[in-house]
Design a protein around this motif. Sequence first.
Motif, short mmCIF file in Angstrom:
data_model
loop_
_atom_site.label_atom_id
_atom_site.label_comp_id
_atom_site.label_asym_id
_atom_site.label_seq_id
_atom_site.Cartn_x
_atom_site.Cartn_y
_atom_site.Cartn_z
N ALA A 1 0.85 -1.19 0.00
CA ALA A 1 0.00 0.00 0.00
C ALA A 1 0.88 1.24 0.00
O ALA A 1 2.00 1.22 0.53
CB ALA A 1 -0.93 0.00 1.21
N GLU A 2 0.36 2.32 -0.57
CA GLU A 2 1.11 3.58 -0.61
C GLU A 2 0.15 4.75 -0.67
O GLU A 2 -1.06 4.58 -0.69
CB GLU A 2 2.06 3.58 -1.81
CG GLU A 2 1.39 3.43 -3.16
CD GLU A 2 2.40 3.35 -4.30
OE1 GLU A 2 3.50 3.90 -4.16
OE2 GLU A 2 2.06 2.72 -5.32
N GLY A 3 0.73 5.96 -0.67
CA GLY A 3 -0.08 7.17 -0.74
C GLY A 3 -0.41 7.77 0.60
O GLY A 3 -1.27 8.65 0.70
N PHE A 4 0.30 7.35 1.66
CA PHE A 4 0.08 7.88 3.01
C PHE A 4 1.06 9.03 3.27
O PHE A 4 2.05 9.21 2.56
CB PHE A 4 0.26 6.79 4.06
CG PHE A 4 -0.55 5.56 3.78
CD1 PHE A 4 -1.90 5.52 4.09
CD2 PHE A 4 0.04 4.43 3.21
CE1 PHE A 4 -2.65 4.38 3.83
CE2 PHE A 4 -0.70 3.30 2.94
CZ PHE A 4 -2.05 3.27 3.25
N VAL A 5 0.82 9.77 4.35
CA VAL A 5 1.78 10.77 4.80
C VAL A 5 2.84 10.09 5.65
O VAL A 5 4.03 10.10 5.33
CB VAL A 5 1.09 11.90 5.58
CG1 VAL A 5 2.12 12.92 6.06
CG2 VAL A 5 0.04 12.59 4.70
N SER A 6 2.41 9.45 6.73
CA SER A 6 3.34 8.73 7.61
C SER A 6 2.56 7.62 8.32
O SER A 6 2.01 7.84 9.40
CB SER A 6 3.99 9.67 8.61
OG SER A 6 4.98 9.00 9.38
N PRO A 7 2.49 6.41 7.75
CA PRO A 7 1.69 5.33 8.35
C PRO A 7 2.37 4.78 9.60
O PRO A 7 3.53 4.38 9.56
CB PRO A 7 1.63 4.28 7.24
CG PRO A 7 2.88 4.50 6.45
CD PRO A 7 3.16 5.98 6.51
N LEU B 1 5.74 15.83 8.08
CA LEU B 1 4.40 15.43 7.67
C LEU B 1 4.01 16.17 6.40
O LEU B 1 3.08 16.99 6.38
CB LEU B 1 3.42 15.70 8.81
CG LEU B 1 3.76 14.99 10.13
CD1 LEU B 1 2.73 15.31 11.20
CD2 LEU B 1 3.86 13.48 9.92
N LEU B 2 4.74 15.86 5.33
CA LEU B 2 4.54 16.50 4.03
C LEU B 2 4.39 15.44 2.95
O LEU B 2 5.00 14.38 3.03
CB LEU B 2 5.75 17.39 3.69
CG LEU B 2 6.00 18.61 4.57
CD1 LEU B 2 7.37 19.19 4.28
CD2 LEU B 2 4.93 19.67 4.35
N GLY B 3 3.58 15.75 1.95
CA GLY B 3 3.46 14.86 0.80
C GLY B 3 2.75 13.56 1.14
O GLY B 3 2.17 13.39 2.20
N THR B 4 2.83 12.62 0.20
CA THR B 4 2.21 11.31 0.37
C THR B 4 3.20 10.22 -0.03
O THR B 4 2.91 9.36 -0.86
CB THR B 4 0.92 11.20 -0.48
OG1 THR B 4 1.22 11.53 -1.85
CG2 THR B 4 -0.15 12.13 0.05
#
Length: 433
Positions: free
Chosen positions: A25-31, A420-423
Amino acid sequence: MATLIFAAVADAAESPPAVGLKLVAEGFVSPLNLVSLPDGSGRRLIADQVGTVHVLNQDGTLSKELFLDLRTNLVKLASGFDERGLLGLALHPKFNNNRRLYVFYSAPPRASVPTNFTDKARCTSRLSEFNVLAGDLAKVDPQSERVLFEIDKPQMNHNCGRITFGPDGFLYIGTGDGGGANDSEAGHPGSGNGQNTKTLLAKILRIDVDGRAPYGIPKDNPFADGRDGLPEIYSWGWRNPWGISFDLGGTHELFAVDVGQNLFEELNIVVKGGNYGWRVRESFHGFDPSSPNTPPENAPTNDMAGRPFIDPVLEYPHPPRNKPPSQTEPQGISVTGGYVYRGTTIPALRGRYIFADWSRTWALPDGVLFVATRPAAGTGRWSLAYLPLKEPAKIGAYIVAFGQDPDGEIYVLTNARNGLLGTTGKVFKLVPM
């Protein structure tokens, strides 16, 4: 959907197997959390530090609808580096029947915050219970929140907030020392929060969420009667235990790492009533907050009540200043706790503790994987080795957390940005090659 990337070969001295990391999985900020829904669907919950909890379907897709959205409940997070946010997620052991779950997150400061908490990044650490909607285990009722307790935090960092249920059915909660440096700034009175048993900071707590409201106290907690310490305390002397987990096998030991100050990172096996030394000790060494780079000689080995401090099972050092980290001797600057591997796909890792360092340098994403092995005698210091990546040579991300599924397989959670920037946040599964 998932693709296989990164091949890794373990240090020859420990003879670990070749492994890989499979993107799931991807597209998180900070899982920061991965939890399996126990409904037989194969779905996983992935909690992002910015306050969202996503549903990962068995086919590798993310559901369009969030499991939980706490963004409006959180303190305002910095766009750069920030240790606050949604930090812990745990489902009740009887979740399928009672639909209850627990979260630990950073809320805005309470009106009652002590006047000496002057840091603008102060917050309230909050442990809450929620319920999922009737008939839908993949959607939380946002109106169901029941706050169990709150802790005033003097600084932004050292929140911990890692939570897990033990085999005894009780909820275990890690808390940091409040933040700042050396456990000695505003909000760290006397000898610091680590050795203060009258605060919930710098502890591993244990509560009975099935007890009378707001929660019960297990009768065998060290200070269950409240005389010499707060009844919620299970162990103390922690700086920032960024990763607590129970072994699914063996004797179900509780493992906890502790992020060091300037010199050492450590791994511990937690025992009830154990004092793990901070801020009198850092790992195996004495600690002097007025001289944090020089461990004092003849440091105490017992606390003020005469109880012996509990040593870790291993440590590793920070890289020397102005020198690149060693490629052979494990080094790093901030330990990230993991799990004892109890899966079946990589038999040679079974019974070994898999964890990481967040990054061996602050400014560049250089997280590294470690494997710790118990000594043949069963007691004493564990051995430690890199679990190095073959292609590419580096993971190229900060390793922020780990997850484990009911089968004992391990997941690695990363963020390619120091903030806490981007995904760029991704979730990988440890797999055989």
